[in-house]
Design a protein around this motif. Structure first.
Motif, short mmCIF file in Angstrom:
data_model
loop_
_atom_site.label_atom_id
_atom_site.label_comp_id
_atom_site.label_asym_id
_atom_site.label_seq_id
_atom_site.Cartn_x
_atom_site.Cartn_y
_atom_site.Cartn_z
N THR A 84 -34.16 3.10 -9.92
CA THR A 84 -34.26 4.57 -9.92
C THR A 84 -34.58 5.11 -8.53
OG1 THR A 84 -36.61 4.49 -10.56
CG2 THR A 84 -34.98 4.63 -12.33
N ALA A 85 -35.44 4.38 -7.78
CA ALA A 85 -35.76 4.81 -6.42
C ALA A 85 -34.55 4.70 -5.51
CB ALA A 85 -36.92 3.98 -5.87
N SER A 86 -33.76 3.63 -5.68
CA SER A 86 -32.57 3.45 -4.84
C SER A 86 -31.53 4.54 -5.11
CB SER A 86 -31.95 2.07 -5.11
OG SER A 86 -32.86 1.05 -4.79
N LEU A 87 -31.44 4.97 -6.36
CA LEU A 87 -30.49 6.03 -6.70
C LEU A 87 -31.05 7.41 -6.37
CD1 LEU A 87 -29.26 4.70 -10.18
CD2 LEU A 87 -28.07 4.54 -7.99
N GLY A 88 -32.37 7.58 -6.53
CA GLY A 88 -32.96 8.89 -6.34
C GLY A 88 -33.27 9.24 -4.90
N LEU A 136 -31.86 4.76 -18.95
CA LEU A 136 -31.09 3.76 -19.69
C LEU A 136 -30.06 3.09 -18.80
CD1 LEU A 136 -30.30 5.15 -23.27
CD2 LEU A 136 -31.49 3.04 -22.68
N LEU A 137 -29.35 3.88 -17.99
CA LEU A 137 -28.36 3.32 -17.07
C LEU A 137 -29.02 2.43 -16.02
CD1 LEU A 137 -25.97 6.37 -16.51
CD2 LEU A 137 -25.43 4.23 -17.69
N ALA A 138 -30.16 2.89 -15.50
CA ALA A 138 -30.89 2.09 -14.51
C ALA A 138 -31.35 0.77 -15.11
CB ALA A 138 -32.08 2.88 -13.98
#
Length: 339
Positions: A321-325, A300-302
């Protein structure tokens, strides 16, 4: 003995508190997502009454998208949690057994065929694309089912998934190379994740996703034993080969439906269970529902970032999500906390 009981009670209390806090966090993020975006809706609007345009934005655009994000984020996080137990590998996540990549391949093939062979059906792409992705996921599920019936070790199943992913990636590269600009943009957008396609599938997807989650929670005790090794689980009276087949099919359902609704979204299945294991507990009775709650909130945040970062364009949520993960994934490798 008393100290051990105190520690167990403290751990249980911590886990329950975490579940409550994660539930509150999910509700808060949901309301923020409903109100935020390029077309904001404030508290005053809710009190004074929404205009027809605001009602349309809220109920026809944002609410279905938010439900999609909750379902997909929860499904991918739970699938990753189960895969890490099943394969006894901390690097396991839904894409590792090839379901995501093969489902994406079928989605990309549908784009190519619609543009080149059946342009008169272009208006049906919104329905054909997710259906094609689910067919691809179902085919891989069938292959995995046949493989697991032969009682192959989990390492070979893992390698099979890697091989399927490599093969699918190669075919998609060829398709991208020979496609025109319009088709290429659609392919890349799907391959990087997009929650806009899943709204029409919500009422179909919620039933198998809910049943899969209920089944997993009903097998938590067996999963806890499997977490400490197949030999110990077998000695405790668990039919390990049968359980492995059931788990792979369950993960295939969770992942296949997620990809059919939102395309390829990376790292949720890897990162979310790890965060909770490090900060809270590795007990699956709490880890599985906590992963579902945090996975839903994370996606949801992404999606909120993807919708709000630029006024004139929407970023692919899978890229967010990939950039954060990815940084967390690198951190795990450097800390040597992965198997």
């Amino acid at each position: 003995m008393i100290d051990l009981l105190k520690l167990q009670r403290a751990s249980t209390q911590k886990s329950r508190t975490t579940l409550i806090l994660l539930s509150i966090f999910l509700v808060a993020v949901t309301f923020i997502s409903l109100a935020s975006g390029n077309f904001s809706i404030g508290v005053d609007d809710l009190v004074n009454g929404l205009s027809p345009l605001q009602q349309q934005v809220l109920f026809e655009l944002r609410l279905p998208r938010i439900i999609t994000a909750i379902l997909v984020g929860a499904a991918l996080a739970v699938a990753g949690c189960i895969l890490q137990v099943l394969l006894a590998n901390s690097l396991a996540e839904p894409g590792v057994i090839g379901i995501s990549s093969f489902a994406s391949l079928f989605a990309v093939l549908s784009i190519v065929f619609l543009d080149t062979l059946f342009p008169q059906w272009a208006g049906l792409q919104h329905y054909i694309l997710p259906l094609s992705a689910f067919i691809g996921a179902s085919l891989v599920t069938y292959v995995l089912y046949q493989v697991t019936k032969n009682n192959l070790p989990t390492t070979k199943i893992l390698l099979l998934g890697v091989a399927i992913g490599i093969f699918s990636g190669a075919i998609m590269t060829w398709l991208l190379y020979f496609s025109d600009d319009s088709s290429m943009r659609q392919m890349l957008y799907w391959m990087m994740g997009n929650l806009a396609y899943g709204a029409d599938l919500i009422y179909i997807a919620v039933i198998p996703l809910s049943l899969s989650f209920i089944w997993i929670m009903g097998r938590i005790d067996a999963l806890n034993l499997l977490q400490f090794g197949e030999q110990g689980a077998f000695q405790s009276g668990i039919d390990v080969p049968k359980l492995r087949i059931q788990l792979i099919l369950c993960v295939a359902v969770l992942t296949g439906i997620s990809v059919s609704m939102a395309g390829v979204i990376s790292f949720i299945g890897l990162v979310i269970p790890h965060i909770l294991r490090i900060l809270v507990t590795s007990q699956l009775r709490f880890l599985v529902p906590a992963s579902a709650l945090l996975g839903a909130s994370f996606l949801l945040l992404a999606d909120l970032i993807a919708r709000s970062a630029f006024a004139t364009a929407e970023l692919p949520v899978g890229a967010i999500t990939a950039s954060l993960g990815a940084p967390f994934f690198i951190y795990l490798l450097l800390r040597k906390q992965v198997a």
